[in-house]
Design a protein around this motif. Sequence first.
Motif, mmCIF file in Angstrom:
data_model
loop_
_atom_site.group_PDB
_atom_site.id
_atom_site.type_symbol
_atom_site.label_atom_id
_atom_site.label_comp_id
_atom_site.label_asym_id
_atom_site.label_seq_id
_atom_site.Cartn_x
_atom_site.Cartn_y
_atom_site.Cartn_z
ATOM 1 N N LYS A 71 -2.534 3.484 -5.086
ATOM 2 C CA LYS A 71 -3.016 4.013 -5.938
ATOM 3 C C LYS A 71 -4.217 3.336 -6.650
ATOM 4 O O LYS A 71 -5.422 3.456 -7.323
ATOM 5 C CB LYS A 71 -3.407 5.732 -6.597
ATOM 6 N N TYR A 72 -3.572 1.789 -6.714
ATOM 7 C CA TYR A 72 -4.800 0.800 -7.884
ATOM 8 C C TYR A 72 -5.827 -0.191 -6.434
ATOM 9 O O TYR A 72 -5.266 -0.294 -5.212
ATOM 10 C CB TYR A 72 -3.647 -0.017 -8.416
ATOM 11 N N LEU A 78 -2.747 -6.743 -3.177
ATOM 12 C CA LEU A 78 -1.728 -7.709 -3.122
ATOM 13 C C LEU A 78 -1.569 -7.209 -1.572
ATOM 14 O O LEU A 78 -0.818 -7.905 -1.433
ATOM 15 C CB LEU A 78 -1.170 -6.768 -3.888
ATOM 16 N N LEU A 79 -1.153 -6.954 -0.709
ATOM 17 C CA LEU A 79 -1.086 -6.298 0.116
ATOM 18 C C LEU A 79 -1.023 -7.607 1.187
ATOM 19 O O LEU A 79 -0.457 -7.987 1.560
ATOM 20 C CB LEU A 79 -1.128 -4.888 0.640
#
Length: 133
Positions: A71-72, A78-79
């Motif tokens: 949700k951010y 980051l993924l």
Amino acid sequence: MATSNPYQAYQQNNVNTASPGQLTLMLYEGCIKFIKLGKLAIQQNDIQAKNTNLLKAQKIVQELMVTLDKKYPVSENLLVMYDYLNNRLIEANIKNDIGILDEVEGYVVEFRDTWKQVIQLSRQQSHGQGGKA
């Protein structure tokens, strides 16, 4: 079933009572530990220990990927980074490359240090304006 090792029981209790933020910090710490052990195993030409420890580091990175809160907006970045780190760990394992492990460790240390700051800021904000009572 009771644990006969008090240290193991203590560690299990820490995991069971940790906040999600603390768990993420523990994952980063574990990843760094296993990368360091993997590097040491390469230096000692212990292929089995190298493989075991680098696979553990990969599992931690994969856990970070799976548990990422999408949700951010920063989550997508980051993924991508976690995927990159996972691929570099695989490459380092195949090539016995300490240089790659140094690179990955550097990123994970940065993530850990940033995460520590996030936890600290969150605690300050939850205790009132920047830690003021």
